[in-house]
Design a protein around this motif. Sequence first.
Motif, mmCIF file in Angstrom:
data_model
loop_
_atom_site.group_PDB
_atom_site.id
_atom_site.type_symbol
_atom_site.label_atom_id
_atom_site.label_comp_id
_atom_site.label_asym_id
_atom_site.label_seq_id
_atom_site.Cartn_x
_atom_site.Cartn_y
_atom_site.Cartn_z
ATOM 1 N N PHE A 141 1.806 1.374 -11.008
ATOM 2 C CA PHE A 141 0.939 0.781 -9.987
ATOM 3 C C PHE A 141 -0.110 -0.113 -10.644
ATOM 4 O O PHE A 141 -0.599 0.184 -11.734
ATOM 5 N N ASP A 142 -0.488 -1.186 -9.931
ATOM 6 C CA ASP A 142 -1.579 -2.033 -10.428
ATOM 7 C C ASP A 142 -2.902 -1.275 -10.360
ATOM 8 O O ASP A 142 -3.767 -1.452 -11.216
ATOM 9 N N LEU A 143 -3.032 -0.452 -9.325
ATOM 10 C CA LEU A 143 -4.294 0.267 -9.121
ATOM 11 C C LEU A 143 -3.998 1.578 -8.403
ATOM 12 O O LEU A 143 -3.221 1.596 -7.441
ATOM 13 N N ILE A 144 -4.625 2.661 -8.888
ATOM 14 C CA ILE A 144 -4.562 3.929 -8.155
ATOM 15 C C ILE A 144 -5.991 4.408 -7.943
ATOM 16 O O ILE A 144 -6.793 4.483 -8.885
ATOM 17 N N LEU A 145 -6.306 4.716 -6.686
ATOM 18 C CA LEU A 145 -7.636 5.214 -6.337
ATOM 19 C C LEU A 145 -7.509 6.698 -6.031
ATOM 20 O O LEU A 145 -6.758 7.086 -5.129
ATOM 21 N N ILE A 177 0.839 -1.203 0.000
ATOM 22 C CA ILE A 177 0.000 0.000 0.000
ATOM 23 C C ILE A 177 0.872 1.250 0.000
ATOM 24 O O ILE A 177 1.719 1.437 0.885
ATOM 25 N N PHE A 178 0.660 2.082 -1.005
ATOM 26 C CA PHE A 178 1.297 3.408 -1.071
ATOM 27 C C PHE A 178 0.190 4.464 -1.009
ATOM 28 O O PHE A 178 -0.993 4.141 -1.099
ATOM 29 N N TRP A 179 0.595 5.722 -0.912
ATOM 30 C CA TRP A 179 -0.382 6.824 -0.918
ATOM 31 C C TRP A 179 -0.107 7.738 -2.102
ATOM 32 O O TRP A 179 1.056 7.901 -2.507
ATOM 33 N N VAL A 180 -1.150 8.341 -2.653
ATOM 34 C CA VAL A 180 -0.923 9.299 -3.748
ATOM 35 C C VAL A 180 -0.444 10.640 -3.207
ATOM 36 O O VAL A 180 0.237 11.382 -3.897
ATOM 37 N N ASP A 181 -0.834 10.940 -1.960
ATOM 38 C CA ASP A 181 -0.366 12.199 -1.380
ATOM 39 C C ASP A 181 -0.451 12.148 0.137
ATOM 40 O O ASP A 181 -1.069 11.258 0.708
ATOM 41 N N GLU A 182 0.215 13.122 0.757
ATOM 42 C CA GLU A 182 0.202 13.192 2.224
ATOM 43 C C GLU A 182 0.402 14.638 2.661
ATOM 44 O O GLU A 182 1.066 15.418 1.971
ATOM 45 N N ARG A 183 -0.214 14.968 3.799
ATOM 46 C CA ARG A 183 0.037 16.281 4.402
ATOM 47 C C ARG A 183 1.202 16.130 5.372
ATOM 48 O O ARG A 183 1.316 15.091 6.034
ATOM 49 N N CYS A 184 2.035 17.141 5.456
ATOM 50 C CA CYS A 184 3.185 17.075 6.373
ATOM 51 C C CYS A 184 2.729 17.384 7.792
ATOM 52 O O CYS A 184 2.932 18.494 8.312
ATOM 53 N N VAL A 185 2.087 16.415 8.397
ATOM 54 C CA VAL A 185 1.583 16.534 9.772
ATOM 55 C C VAL A 185 1.917 15.227 10.484
ATOM 56 O O VAL A 185 2.153 14.209 9.829
ATOM 57 N N PRO A 186 1.911 15.241 11.822
ATOM 58 C CA PRO A 186 2.175 13.985 12.529
ATOM 59 C C PRO A 186 1.077 12.950 12.269
ATOM 60 O O PRO A 186 -0.059 13.313 11.948
ATOM 61 N N GLU A 187 1.454 11.697 12.437
ATOM 62 C CA GLU A 187 0.542 10.580 12.139
ATOM 63 C C GLU A 187 -0.767 10.646 12.943
ATOM 64 O O GLU A 187 -1.815 10.215 12.478
ATOM 65 N N ASN A 188 -0.702 11.213 14.146
ATOM 66 C CA ASN A 188 -1.920 11.255 14.973
ATOM 67 C C ASN A 188 -2.792 12.489 14.693
ATOM 68 O O ASN A 188 -3.814 12.692 15.334
ATOM 69 N N LYS A 246 -4.098 24.129 0.900
ATOM 70 C CA LYS A 246 -4.873 25.247 1.462
ATOM 71 C C LYS A 246 -5.664 24.808 2.680
ATOM 72 O O LYS A 246 -5.797 25.529 3.640
ATOM 73 N N ASP A 247 -6.210 23.639 2.637
ATOM 74 C CA ASP A 247 -7.080 23.206 3.719
ATOM 75 C C ASP A 247 -6.691 21.795 4.150
ATOM 76 O O ASP A 247 -7.137 20.833 3.533
ATOM 77 N N PRO A 248 -5.868 21.616 5.158
ATOM 78 C CA PRO A 248 -5.243 22.644 5.972
ATOM 79 C C PRO A 248 -4.033 23.258 5.263
ATOM 80 O O PRO A 248 -3.517 22.696 4.298
ATOM 81 N N ASP A 249 -3.583 24.407 5.771
ATOM 82 C CA ASP A 249 -2.515 25.158 5.146
ATOM 83 C C ASP A 249 -1.148 24.591 5.567
ATOM 84 O O ASP A 249 -0.458 25.168 6.392
ATOM 85 N N VAL A 250 -0.821 23.448 5.009
ATOM 86 C CA VAL A 250 0.453 22.784 5.353
ATOM 87 C C VAL A 250 1.109 22.301 4.058
ATOM 88 O O VAL A 250 0.456 22.230 3.018
ATOM 89 N N TYR A 251 2.398 21.956 4.161
ATOM 90 C CA TYR A 251 3.051 21.356 2.993
ATOM 91 C C TYR A 251 2.448 19.987 2.729
ATOM 92 O O TYR A 251 2.019 19.289 3.663
ATOM 93 N N ARG A 252 2.408 19.626 1.473
ATOM 94 C CA ARG A 252 1.941 18.292 1.092
ATOM 95 C C ARG A 252 2.935 17.683 0.122
ATOM 96 O O ARG A 252 3.598 18.399 -0.632
ATOM 97 N N LEU A 253 3.002 16.374 0.132
ATOM 98 C CA LEU A 253 3.807 15.640 -0.845
ATOM 99 C C LEU A 253 2.845 14.878 -1.735
ATOM 100 O O LEU A 253 1.861 14.318 -1.250
ATOM 101 N N THR A 254 3.123 14.873 -3.017
ATOM 102 C CA THR A 254 2.186 14.223 -3.937
ATOM 103 C C THR A 254 2.920 13.479 -5.050
ATOM 104 O O THR A 254 4.001 13.905 -5.484
ATOM 105 N N LEU A 255 2.332 12.387 -5.498
ATOM 106 C CA LEU A 255 2.804 11.771 -6.736
ATOM 107 C C LEU A 255 2.460 12.736 -7.864
ATOM 108 O O LEU A 255 1.506 13.517 -7.758
ATOM 109 N N THR A 256 3.216 12.693 -8.930
ATOM 110 C CA THR A 256 3.042 13.650 -10.024
ATOM 111 C C THR A 256 2.242 13.017 -11.175
ATOM 112 O O THR A 256 1.985 11.814 -11.184
#
Length: 250
Positions: A140-144, A71-82, A176-186
């Motif tokens: 990827f075999d599948l991207i949702l 399992i991978f993610w297409v994107d993530e917000r730079c925030v703690p896991e909790n 923008k919502d929330p206003d944090v850095y995000r990492l994303t697949l391109t």
Amino acid sequence: MPSGFKIIIKDNPAQLAKEATDIFAMTARDSITRRGRFVVAISGGSTPRRMNRMLAEEPYRSEIEWDKTHIFWVDERCVPENDPASNFGTAKKDFLCKTPIPSTQVHPIPGLALPEEGATLYQADLEALFRPTENDYPAFDLILLGVGRDGHTASLFPDQRSMETSDRWMAVVKGKDPDVYRLTLTYPVLNRAKQIYFLVSGPEKATIVKTILENRQAELPVQKIQPSEGTLTWLLDKEAASLLEKVGGP
Ligand code: 6PG
């Protein structure tokens, strides 16, 4: 949008989630039969949460070969896991901690590292598993994917035109919502997938769904999702599809 896509419309969000869960399980089975493993990238947001919870329930929990699933993610917000905004943290709570998937096969985007560092680490993680040939991208075999009301998908937003020509695997953007850095697949990584599904639910998405599917000039990020060799399917509920002309709307 190119002509090569399919639309599936379900009566309500529960049926949409069931269909998405069946697609996940079926693609897992098929990929494992063909290639010995299933590699999927999932999205955050609220729409996939029902599907995620179903994956931890029977029959899916027992039927899916979790020991051959990555399992991978297409994107993530730079925030703690909790933090409730963490895509990984939410998925962990909704299904990952309830399924027998080996932890080494869960690949969260490192949202806590410095964003650029996180992007480099994630690319290395992808390279280690996919080992693509030079100048190719992981397939990827599948991207949702989900869709925002502004036409964004993953963390690819309308005001980031430079992303359209980027050949990087990962990008750092400011959300923008929330206003944090995000990492994303391109775009090139997303478009290399074997199968892409958009999951879209609710009346608040009806206008953007109509624009995306019926106005090719809109130039929205979602419309740049055009798999080079794979398939593209829109999985909508009736409310999200309610303004589409060709499928019984006005
Ligand atoms: C995220 C996403 C994002 C999401 C859409 C739709 O992590 O926020 O990957 O692109 O899929 O914003 O979100 P909803 O499902 O909440 O409408």
